[in-house]
Write an enzyme that holds these catalytic residues in place. Sequence first.
Site, PDB file in Angstrom:
ATOM      1  N   ARG A 296       0.860  -1.182   0.000  1.00 52.93           N
ATOM      2  CA  ARG A 296       0.000   0.000   0.000  1.00 52.93           C
ATOM      3  C   ARG A 296       0.894   1.229   0.000  1.00 52.93           C
ATOM      4  O   ARG A 296       2.100   1.140   0.204  1.00 52.93           O
ATOM      5  CB  ARG A 296      -0.906   0.001   1.232  1.00 52.93           C
TER       6      ARG A 296
ATOM      7  N   SER B  85       0.660   4.108   1.989  1.00 49.55           N
ATOM      8  CA  SER B  85       0.755   4.959   3.172  1.00 49.55           C
ATOM      9  C   SER B  85       2.202   5.050   3.630  1.00 49.55           C
ATOM     10  O   SER B  85       3.022   4.168   3.324  1.00 49.55           O
ATOM     11  CB  SER B  85      -0.109   4.392   4.308  1.00 49.55           C
TER      12      SER B  85
ATOM     13  N   LYS C 149      -1.702  -7.922  10.942  1.00 50.08           N
ATOM     14  CA  LYS C 149      -3.005  -7.753  11.590  1.00 50.08           C
ATOM     15  C   LYS C 149      -4.112  -7.424  10.580  1.00 50.08           C
ATOM     16  O   LYS C 149      -5.301  -7.586  10.887  1.00 50.08           O
ATOM     17  CB  LYS C 149      -2.949  -6.680  12.677  1.00 50.08           C
ATOM     18  N   ASP C 150      -3.733  -6.979   9.372  1.00 48.46           N
ATOM     19  CA  ASP C 150      -4.719  -6.682   8.326  1.00 48.46           C
ATOM     20  C   ASP C 150      -5.073  -7.901   7.485  1.00 48.46           C
ATOM     21  O   ASP C 150      -5.943  -7.817   6.621  1.00 48.46           O
ATOM     22  CB  ASP C 150      -4.180  -5.594   7.395  1.00 48.46           C
TER      23      ASP C 150
ATOM     24  N   ARG D 206     -12.268  -3.185  17.655  1.00 55.51           N
ATOM     25  CA  ARG D 206     -11.688  -3.743  18.884  1.00 55.51           C
ATOM     26  C   ARG D 206     -11.424  -2.646  19.906  1.00 55.51           C
ATOM     27  O   ARG D 206     -11.841  -2.750  21.068  1.00 55.51           O
ATOM     28  CB  ARG D 206     -10.372  -4.467  18.554  1.00 55.51           C
ATOM     29  N   ARG D 207     -10.726  -1.598  19.471  1.00 57.75           N
ATOM     30  CA  ARG D 207     -10.407  -0.521  20.406  1.00 57.75           C
ATOM     31  C   ARG D 207     -11.670   0.148  20.929  1.00 57.75           C
ATOM     32  O   ARG D 207     -11.772   0.490  22.105  1.00 57.75           O
ATOM     33  CB  ARG D 207      -9.490   0.500  19.735  1.00 57.75           C
TER      34      ARG D 207
ATOM     35  N   ARG E  99     -10.852   7.535  10.640  1.00 56.14           N
ATOM     36  CA  ARG E  99     -10.165   6.812   9.577  1.00 56.14           C
ATOM     37  C   ARG E  99      -8.948   7.582   9.093  1.00 56.14           C
ATOM     38  O   ARG E  99      -8.805   8.765   9.317  1.00 56.14           O
ATOM     39  CB  ARG E  99     -11.120   6.601   8.393  1.00 56.14           C
TER      40      ARG E  99
ATOM     41  N   VAL F 290      -1.568   7.426   9.773  1.00 55.51           N
ATOM     42  CA  VAL F 290      -1.083   8.028  11.021  1.00 55.51           C
ATOM     43  C   VAL F 290      -1.145   9.551  10.953  1.00 55.51           C
ATOM     44  O   VAL F 290      -1.672  10.210  11.857  1.00 55.51           O
ATOM     45  CB  VAL F 290       0.356   7.562  11.315  1.00 55.51           C
ATOM     46  N   GLN F 291      -0.638  10.117   9.869  1.00 54.15           N
ATOM     47  CA  GLN F 291      -0.581  11.576   9.754  1.00 54.15           C
ATOM     48  C   GLN F 291      -1.984  12.191   9.722  1.00 54.15           C
ATOM     49  O   GLN F 291      -2.229  13.240  10.333  1.00 54.15           O
ATOM     50  CB  GLN F 291       0.204  11.966   8.497  1.00 54.15           C
ATOM     51  N   THR F 292      -2.914  11.531   9.029  1.00 53.08           N
ATOM     52  CA  THR F 292      -4.288  12.026   8.949  1.00 53.08           C
ATOM     53  C   THR F 292      -4.946  12.027  10.318  1.00 53.08           C
ATOM     54  O   THR F 292      -5.627  12.987  10.705  1.00 53.08           O
ATOM     55  CB  THR F 292      -5.111  11.153   7.979  1.00 53.08           C
ATOM     56  N   ARG F 293      -4.743  10.960  11.079  1.00 53.54           N
ATOM     57  CA  ARG F 293      -5.361  10.874  12.405  1.00 53.54           C
ATOM     58  C   ARG F 293      -4.786  11.928  13.352  1.00 53.54           C
ATOM     59  O   ARG F 293      -5.514  12.522  14.156  1.00 53.54           O
ATOM     60  CB  ARG F 293      -5.166   9.473  12.978  1.00 53.54           C
TER      61      ARG F 293
ATOM     62  N   CYS G  25     -12.711  -7.309  10.239  1.00 56.80           N
ATOM     63  CA  CYS G  25     -12.779  -5.944  10.754  1.00 56.80           C
ATOM     64  C   CYS G  25     -14.131  -5.653  11.401  1.00 56.80           C
ATOM     65  O   CYS G  25     -14.338  -4.588  11.967  1.00 56.80           O
ATOM     66  CB  CYS G  25     -12.522  -4.948   9.617  1.00 56.80           C
TER      67      CYS G  25
END
Length: 316
Positions: A17, A19, A91-92, A139-140, A157, A160-163, A250
Amino acid sequence: MAITLPSPASPLKIGTRGSPLALAQAHQTRELLMKAFDLPEDAFEIVVIQTIADRVLDRALKEIGGKGLFTKEIEEAMIEGRIDIAVHSTKDMAVEQPEGLILDTFLPREDYRDAFISPKFKGIKELAEGAVVGTSSLRRRAQLLNYRPDLKVVEFRGNVQTRLKKLEDGVAEATFLAMAGLNRLGMQEIAQSAIEPEEMLPAVAQGAIGIERRKDDPLAVHLLEALHHKETGEQMAAERAFLGALDGSCETPIGGLAQHEGGNIWLRGEILRPDGSESIKGEDRAPIEDAAEMGWALGKKLREQAGEGFFDWVGQ
């Protein structure tokens, strides 16, 4: 049979991907292969493939599908021969791979813990009553609401940078990321704290990079044998068997962590109702060679305890 190694004229194509974290993982894989076989950087080509999870950012993951969201297009490219191997966050990954593909190589596991991120608070306990927390992980969300039902959880969604930008803009007062991802990006300083598994079990396979290949590709077999980390593979055997017994995706809140204890594997698992109203936990130990069998048995045990309808979505 003689193996012809990759070269600048015929590079090995590594799918990923796009990202920043996914690219960091692909670059790490390329560097390990370069070192293991004394090859130049241009003997490997990193091929960025956009998945549906990258294209659809305005809807919750549960609304657009399961774990295949992060891998479908990449796996199609490998089946079609457009790439040779694929680097994933394990994990994905679904437990079962498409016909002709196999996930059997794992790099040494990074930190498996979740990171608590907030400009105001040091940890979950310190969050004010009714505080807004952002996460895209069921989950979280479920774990948080099970522990602190007073909190408000909103969809969060993006990479990392977007969040982090959403947090800066005040969309929420806190969020979670994986410590492994922050470490790989050199951003560990943004974590207020790392959450121990006793407080929040991580996602199954969190912190582990998995490398997928075609089953009938002798070059990939030869190259990846040099990278595989045996202990991480043993942990993945237990955790992914546990997930498989639960049919995890998911859309199902599941936590799991396997750790070595001498010649044994210690596995802890948790399933939760999506609204956080109930949590069922279990654990077991077994010799390393029985890790997968133990994981499957623990998953079945928790599923039987839960009964039908346990994972039905309640709430938002």
